[in-house]
Design an enzyme around this catalytic site. Structure first.
Site, PDB file in Angstrom:
ATOM      1  N   GLU A   1      29.720   0.564  18.004  1.00  0.00           N
ATOM      2  CA  GLU A   1      29.734   1.736  16.845  1.00  0.00           C
ATOM      3  C   GLU A   1      30.985   1.337  16.026  1.00  0.00           C
ATOM      4  O   GLU A   1      31.127   1.690  14.751  1.00  0.00           O
ATOM      5  CB  GLU A   1      30.372   2.956  17.735  1.00  0.00           C
ATOM      6  CG  GLU A   1      29.232   3.605  18.430  1.00  0.00           C
ATOM      7  CD  GLU A   1      27.853   3.731  18.082  1.00  0.00           C
ATOM      8  OE1 GLU A   1      27.854   3.966  16.764  1.00  0.00           O
ATOM      9  OE2 GLU A   1      27.034   3.477  18.683  1.00  0.00           O
TER      10      GLU A   1
ATOM     11  N   HIS B   1      29.416  -0.783  13.089  1.00  0.00           N
ATOM     12  CA  HIS B   1      28.765   0.136  12.327  1.00  0.00           C
ATOM     13  C   HIS B   1      29.715   0.748  11.201  1.00  0.00           C
ATOM     14  O   HIS B   1      29.690   0.748  10.084  1.00  0.00           O
ATOM     15  CB  HIS B   1      28.056   1.427  12.949  1.00  0.00           C
ATOM     16  CG  HIS B   1      26.883   0.924  13.636  1.00  0.00           C
ATOM     17  ND1 HIS B   1      25.787   0.616  13.095  1.00  0.00           N
ATOM     18  CD2 HIS B   1      26.430   1.346  14.869  1.00  0.00           C
ATOM     19  CE1 HIS B   1      24.740   0.235  14.040  1.00  0.00           C
ATOM     20  NE2 HIS B   1      25.200   0.801  14.830  1.00  0.00           N
TER      21      HIS B   1
ATOM     22  N   ASP C   1      19.285   2.527  15.434  1.00  0.00           N
ATOM     23  CA  ASP C   1      19.467   1.475  14.424  1.00  0.00           C
ATOM     24  C   ASP C   1      18.285   0.679  13.942  1.00  0.00           C
ATOM     25  O   ASP C   1      18.155   0.566  13.183  1.00  0.00           O
ATOM     26  CB  ASP C   1      20.344   0.187  15.197  1.00  0.00           C
ATOM     27  CG  ASP C   1      21.614   0.943  15.591  1.00  0.00           C
ATOM     28  OD1 ASP C   1      22.114   2.107  15.097  1.00  0.00           O
ATOM     29  OD2 ASP C   1      22.486   0.101  16.330  1.00  0.00           O
TER      30      ASP C   1
HETATM   31 ZN   LIG Z   1      23.879   1.303  16.799  1.00  0.00          ZN
END
Ligand SMILES: [Zn+2]
Length: 376
Positions: free
Chosen positions: A69, A72, A167
Site C-alpha cells: 500500500e 501505491h 489493482d
Molecule cells: Zn494494491
C-alpha cells in the site's frame, strides 16, 4: 465498510491504521500457519516453535501489506494526489485516496506500483530463504522467509486480476481510458469485469462449500461478495463525483428553507416550528442575516419552566459552529465536507445571507435519478 480502527504507526507522513477485522485475519493466518502449513513442511519441531514461526509470519504479512500500500501511496503523492492513510482490514490493505487520478498514465503507474512492490519483496524473501538454506541456517528462519516470498507472490498475482477496484482492474481501466479517451466508459467496463469476477468467486465458494471444504469455501464466498460490492460502489462513487464536479451547490439546494427569527421564544419555536414543520434542524436569522442554527438537542438542554423567557437566539449554535457553504461553491466539495465532518446538511449562504439548505438526502435522491437516466 470499516468498523473500529487503531492507529499503528506513521510512515513517510502516512498513518497506518488497523481495522479490528484485521485482527480476525491475523488470528486465522497464525492458526493455519502454526497448525497446518509449518508442521507439514518442517517436521519434527516443537509446538512452541511452530507458534513462534506463525507469529513472526503474521508480522511479515503485515509488513508486506503495508509495503504494498505504501508503494501505491508514494507514487500517488509523486503525482500530487493526496492519500489520507493506509488501512488494513479483513481482506488485506487499502490506501485511502482522496481524489481520482487525473490521467490514464497516472492511474496506470499508481496501480502497478503495488503489485511491482510485492514482486520485489517476493524476490527479496526468496533470496533470503535460499541464502539461509545454503549457509545452514535453522529451518524455522528460512522457512518463514520462504513463506513470505510465496505470500508476496500471491499478493502480486491476486491483485493483478483485472477486476476493478483491484489493482489489475485499475490497470485495465487505465488501458481502456487511454484507448477510448472516455473515463466513464472505461470505468463501467472495468467495474463489470470486477463484478463478474466477484460472481465467479462466489460460485467457486459455493462449490467448495457443497463439496465439504467449509473454511476455504466460506472465504472465497466472502471475498467474492466483497469484490462485487466494491465494484458496484466504486462505480456509483465515481459517477456521482463526475456529476457533481463543476456544478454549483445552488443547483441542489432547497430554496427558502424555514428559518427561525432569533427573538422567537423557545415555547413558540416548539409549537410553531418544531411541531408544525416537523424538521429537526433550522437556521436562525435576524432579518435575512444568518446567525446560527438550532436543533432539538439545544431545546432539550432548556428546562421547560424557562421556555417562555428564553429566546432561540440565546441558545442557538453560533455561526462559527454551524456548518455553512457558499451557494456558488462546488457540489463535490459540499459532498466531501458532509462525509468528512459526518453531517447530513449544510446551510447555504451568499454574502452572509441565508439562501438555502443542502441535505445529503436530497443530493443522493437527485444523483440516483440522474444515474438511473444514464443507465438507459
Ligand atoms: Zn494494491
Amino acid at each position: 465498510m470499516f468498523g473500529r480502527q487503531v492507529t499503528l504507526f506513521e510512515i513517510f507522513g502516512f498513518r497506518v491504521k488497523v481495522d479490528l477485522s484485521w485482527a480476525f485475519l491475523a488470528l486465522l493466518i497464525a492458526w493455519s500457519l502454526a497448525q497446518g502449513l509449518f508442521p507439514s513442511l518442517y517436521q519434527g519441531l516443537t509446538v512452541a516453535t511452530y507458534w513462534w514461526m506463525a507469529v513472526v509470519g503474521v508480522v511479515g504479512v503485515l509488513v508486506s501489506l503495508v509495503f504494498h500500500e505504501l508503494s501505491h501511496s508514494l507514487v500517488a503523492r509523486r503525482f500530487g494526489l493526496e492519500i489520507r492513510g493506509i488501512t488494513l482490514f479483513l481482506f488485506g490493505g487499502v490506501a485511502e485516496m482522496q481524489e481520482e487520478p487525473m490521467s490514464a498514465k497516472v492511474e496506470f503507474w499508481m496501480a502497478v506500483a503495488g503489485p511491482l512492490a510485492s514482486l520485489f519483496l517476493a524476490g527479496v524473501f526468496y533470496g533470503l530463504a535460499a541464502l539461509g538454506q545454503s549457509y545452514g541456517a535453522p529451518p524455522p528462519v528460512w522457512g518463514i522467509a520462504s513463506y513470505l516470498g510465496f505470500l508476496n507472490l500471491l499478493l502480486a498475482g491476486f491483485n493483478l486480476i483485472p477486476a476493478f477496484p483491484m489493482d489489475g482492474g485499475r490497470v485495465l481501466r487505465a488501458a481502456l481510458w487511454y484507448r477510448w479517451g472516455d473515463l466513464k466508459r472505461a470505468t463501467r467496463a472495468a467495474s463489470r469485469a470486477g463484478s463478474l469476477f466477484g460472481l465467479a468467486l462466489v460460485g467457486l465458494g459455493l462449490f467448495n462449500l457443497l463439496s465439504g471444504n467449509f473454511v476455504g469455501g466460506f472465504w472465497w464466498f466472502l471475498i467474492g461478495l466483497f469484490i462485487r460490492q466494491a465494484a458496484a460502489s466504486s462505480l456509483v462513487q465515481l459517477q456521482s463525483r463526475q456529476m457533481l464536479t463543476g456544478e454549483p451547490v445552488r443547483r441542489f439546494m432547497t430554496d427558502d428553507p424555514v428559518a427561525v427569527p432569533h427573538d422567537t421564544t423557545v415555547r413558540a419555536f416548539v409549537e410553531d416550528y418544531l411541531f408544525h414543520h416537523g424538521h429537526d434542524f433550522y437556521p436562525v436569522v435576524a432579518g435575512d442575516r444568518l446567525l446560527g442554527s438550532i436543533e432539538t438537542r439545544q431545546i432539550k438542554a432548556v428546562p421547560r419552566a424557562l421556555w417562555d423567557e428564553t429566546t432561540v437566539g440565546e441558545i442557538a449554535r453560533p455561526l462559527d459552529a454551524t456548518i455553512t457553504i457558499e451557494a456558488g461553491g462546488d457540489a463535490v466539495q459540499a459532498l466531501a465536507r458532509m462525509q468528512r465532518d459526518g453531517v447530513s446538511r449544510l446551510i447555504v449562504v451568499e454574502r452572509g445571507r441565508l439562501v438555502g439548505l443542502l441535505t445529503l438526502k436530497d443530493l443522493m435522491k437527485l444523483l440516483a435519478l440522474r444515474l438511473e437516466l444514464e443507465q438507459e
